[in-house]
Scaffold this motif. Structure first.
Motif, PDB file in Angstrom:
ATOM      1  N   LYS A 171       8.057  -1.979  62.648  1.00  0.00           N
ATOM      2  CA  LYS A 171       7.033  -2.981  62.312  1.00  0.00           C
ATOM      3  C   LYS A 171       5.852  -2.303  61.621  1.00  0.00           C
ATOM      4  O   LYS A 171       5.368  -2.780  60.589  1.00  0.00           O
ATOM      5  CB  LYS A 171       6.592  -3.696  63.594  1.00  0.00           C
TER       6      LYS A 171
ATOM      7  N   GLU B 175       7.559  -9.907  48.257  1.00  0.00           N
ATOM      8  CA  GLU B 175       7.100 -10.532  49.492  1.00  0.00           C
ATOM      9  C   GLU B 175       8.234 -11.275  50.191  1.00  0.00           C
ATOM     10  O   GLU B 175       8.339 -11.247  51.414  1.00  0.00           O
ATOM     11  CB  GLU B 175       5.942 -11.476  49.196  1.00  0.00           C
TER      12      GLU B 175
ATOM     13  N   LEU C 186       6.834  -1.411  58.115  1.00  0.00           N
ATOM     14  CA  LEU C 186       6.855  -2.561  57.203  1.00  0.00           C
ATOM     15  C   LEU C 186       5.436  -2.954  56.791  1.00  0.00           C
ATOM     16  O   LEU C 186       5.188  -3.297  55.639  1.00  0.00           O
ATOM     17  CB  LEU C 186       7.561  -3.747  57.874  1.00  0.00           C
ATOM     18  N   ASP C 187       4.514  -2.890  57.760  1.00  0.00           N
ATOM     19  CA  ASP C 187       3.114  -3.192  57.438  1.00  0.00           C
ATOM     20  C   ASP C 187       2.607  -2.224  56.359  1.00  0.00           C
ATOM     21  O   ASP C 187       1.913  -2.617  55.429  1.00  0.00           O
ATOM     22  CB  ASP C 187       2.222  -3.073  58.683  1.00  0.00           C
TER      23      ASP C 187
ATOM     24  N   TYR D 115      10.761  -8.713  58.056  1.00  0.00           N
ATOM     25  CA  TYR D 115       9.997  -9.112  59.239  1.00  0.00           C
ATOM     26  C   TYR D 115      10.796 -10.055  60.129  1.00  0.00           C
ATOM     27  O   TYR D 115      10.732  -9.976  61.356  1.00  0.00           O
ATOM     28  CB  TYR D 115       8.679  -9.792  58.827  1.00  0.00           C
TER      29      TYR D 115
ATOM     30  N   GLN E 222       2.679  -2.173  48.618  1.00  0.00           N
ATOM     31  CA  GLN E 222       3.095  -3.162  47.632  1.00  0.00           C
ATOM     32  C   GLN E 222       1.885  -3.891  47.055  1.00  0.00           C
ATOM     33  O   GLN E 222       1.764  -4.093  45.856  1.00  0.00           O
ATOM     34  CB  GLN E 222       4.063  -4.146  48.304  1.00  0.00           C
ATOM     35  N   ILE E 223       0.956  -4.277  47.938  1.00  0.00           N
ATOM     36  CA  ILE E 223      -0.251  -4.977  47.490  1.00  0.00           C
ATOM     37  C   ILE E 223      -1.037  -4.105  46.523  1.00  0.00           C
ATOM     38  O   ILE E 223      -1.564  -4.572  45.523  1.00  0.00           O
ATOM     39  CB  ILE E 223      -1.122  -5.377  48.703  1.00  0.00           C
TER      40      ILE E 223
ATOM     41  N   TYR F  50       4.050  -3.079  53.066  1.00  0.00           N
ATOM     42  CA  TYR F  50       3.360  -4.263  52.549  1.00  0.00           C
ATOM     43  C   TYR F  50       2.044  -3.874  51.879  1.00  0.00           C
ATOM     44  O   TYR F  50       1.715  -4.337  50.791  1.00  0.00           O
ATOM     45  CB  TYR F  50       3.109  -5.237  53.697  1.00  0.00           C
ATOM     46  N   ARG F  51       1.309  -2.964  52.541  1.00  0.00           N
ATOM     47  CA  ARG F  51       0.023  -2.525  51.963  1.00  0.00           C
ATOM     48  C   ARG F  51       0.242  -1.784  50.650  1.00  0.00           C
ATOM     49  O   ARG F  51      -0.490  -1.981  49.683  1.00  0.00           O
ATOM     50  CB  ARG F  51      -0.729  -1.634  52.958  1.00  0.00           C
TER      51      ARG F  51
ATOM     52  N   LEU G 225      10.350  -8.749  51.845  1.00  0.00           N
ATOM     53  CA  LEU G 225       9.668  -8.233  53.034  1.00  0.00           C
ATOM     54  C   LEU G 225       9.699  -9.253  54.178  1.00  0.00           C
ATOM     55  O   LEU G 225       9.851  -8.892  55.342  1.00  0.00           O
ATOM     56  CB  LEU G 225       8.218  -7.900  52.659  1.00  0.00           C
ATOM     57  N   ASP G 226       9.576 -10.530  53.821  1.00  0.00           N
ATOM     58  CA  ASP G 226       9.660 -11.598  54.831  1.00  0.00           C
ATOM     59  C   ASP G 226      10.961 -11.509  55.609  1.00  0.00           C
ATOM     60  O   ASP G 226      10.983 -11.726  56.826  1.00  0.00           O
ATOM     61  CB  ASP G 226       9.592 -12.984  54.154  1.00  0.00           C
TER      62      ASP G 226
ATOM     63  N   LEU H 196       8.073   3.085  48.766  1.00  0.00           N
ATOM     64  CA  LEU H 196       7.463   2.336  49.857  1.00  0.00           C
ATOM     65  C   LEU H 196       7.575   3.053  51.196  1.00  0.00           C
ATOM     66  O   LEU H 196       7.327   2.482  52.240  1.00  0.00           O
ATOM     67  CB  LEU H 196       8.097   0.943  49.981  1.00  0.00           C
TER      68      LEU H 196
END
Ligand SMILES: [Zn+2]
Length: 365
Positions: free
Chosen positions: A327, A277, A330-331, A284, A337-338, A334-335, A280-281, A345
């Motif tokens: 963007k 995270e 990256l979203d 972003y 990764q969750i 992120y999904r 990833l931050d 990725l």
């Protein structure tokens, strides 16, 4: 004097100083606001000012009581850390100890009923060593629902010698009944100028690096203090390589393109599974910077200020469409990764998509 060493939130500080000076400290206070802005620090300062041997409207941080107060806070937190390791629920809360000053924290996901029950028991007894008790309840929104009524009773009939300071980031996560019993002191993100001053005093970073650290900290004194430039740069590097590979000027045809830098950087990013995270931050933050640079043409709100020339060059190549595609990518990462999908990725595919889109765009022109 030590209250003067508090950074930021001048209104909150003034309220607290006023309470100490007038000798009217409410039985229950609620310090609310974002993480890392000094809520617990000011709560501890207030506690010390209430017992400091030097008296007056401040504390000295040097007398035996001030030092004892620090010891109590430290011992209490060590006790919590030790208990968290205990697997057995009943043993975890066995023989809870409360010093006159203590920071209560969730032992599990919650502050447990037993913690509040014991706290209440101790709160009505005479303080052991100090003329007053101060219990700081951190992450007050985690108080177990079964314990809320217990705490409420204490807050309704506060023991004469005990003050409670509830701490949380969002006061609306607390029951209204609890919130309304407390005098609320709101905290704000700390002004950038105050954080810049703090970082400049440390004299470990260059001017640009100080600005970078302040922007990364975005109003959090705690983040500014703990900013580790080398770690940040190391985490950011694969993103820079990724952007460099994606936002290079287009080759004449995709046949001659060298995709290795793109694949290597995507692999490096996907490999940082620890605290992904945070990685990833940074991704972003770079995208936000690209957007600022593209739309405003200045570095006024840019986080990665040390990268300004490169950001400008990338933004010019990517344009709004390229940045929006990144963007969305990256979203998606992120999904994935969750959901703990152990793959790359999709960042290479993302890079290829962006390149194809840019190519179509340049053909259309
Ligand atoms: Zn003192």
């Amino acid at each position: 004097m030590p209250f003067d060493s508090f950074i930021g939130n001048p209104e909150a500080l003034a309220s607290v100083r006023e309470m100490v000076a007038s000798g009217r400290v409410p039985g229950s206070l609620l310090f609310s606001g974002p993480d890392g802005v000094g809520k617990k620090t000011l709560a501890r300062m207030l506690a010390k000012a209430l017992v400091c041997e030097r008296g007056g409207a401040d504390f000295c941080d040097a007398c035996s009581r001030c030092r004892k107060a620090d010891e109590m806070f430290r011992a209490g937190q060590e006790d919590v850390a030790r208990r968290r390791e205990i697997k057995e629920a009943a043993r975890r809360v066995e023989g809870l100890v409360y010093f006159d000053f203590q920071i209560l924290e969730p032992l599990t996901r919650f502050i447990l009923t037993e913690q509040i029950r014991q706290l209440r028991h101790v709160a009505y007894a005479r303080p052991f060593e100090f003329p007053r008790r101060v219990f700081i309840i951190d992450e007050a929104q985690t108080i177990h629902w079964q314990a809320v009524d217990l705490l409420l009773k204490v807050l309704e009939e506060p023991p004469e010698t005990t003050s409670f300071i509830l701490v949380c980031s969002n006061p609306y996560e607390l029951r209204p009944t609890i919130r309304s019993r407390c005098l609320q002191i709101p905290f704000q993100p700390v002004d950038e100028s105050a954080i810049l001053e703090l970082l400049a005093k440390q004299q470990r970073l260059s001017k640009t690096q100080v600005l970078l650290a302040a922007r990364v900290a975005s109003g959090s004194v705690a983040k500014a203090r703990s900013f580790d430039l080398a770690a940040y740069e190391q985490r950011r590097q694969p993103w820079l390589e990724f952007l460099e590979a994606v936002a290079r000027p287009l080759p004449a045809s995709s046949a001659g393109a060298d995709w290795r830098p793109l694949f290597d950087s995507a692999k490096a990013l996907a490999e940082r599974r620890d605290d992904f995270e945070a990685t990833l931050d940074i991704g972003y933050s770079l995208l936000r910077d690209l957007l600022h640079v593209l739309l405003q043409g200045t570095g006024a709100e840019v986080t990665n200020v040390d990268m300004l020339p490169r950001l400008k060059a990338w933004a010019a190549v990517l344009g709004l469409q390229g940045i929006e595609l990144l963007k969305a990518g990256l979203d998606q990462a992120y999904r994935l990764q969750i959901r703990n999908v152990n793959q790359q990725l999709g960042l290479e595919a993302l890079g290829l998509d962006v390149e194809a889109a840019l190519r179509r765009q340049s053909v259309a022109k």
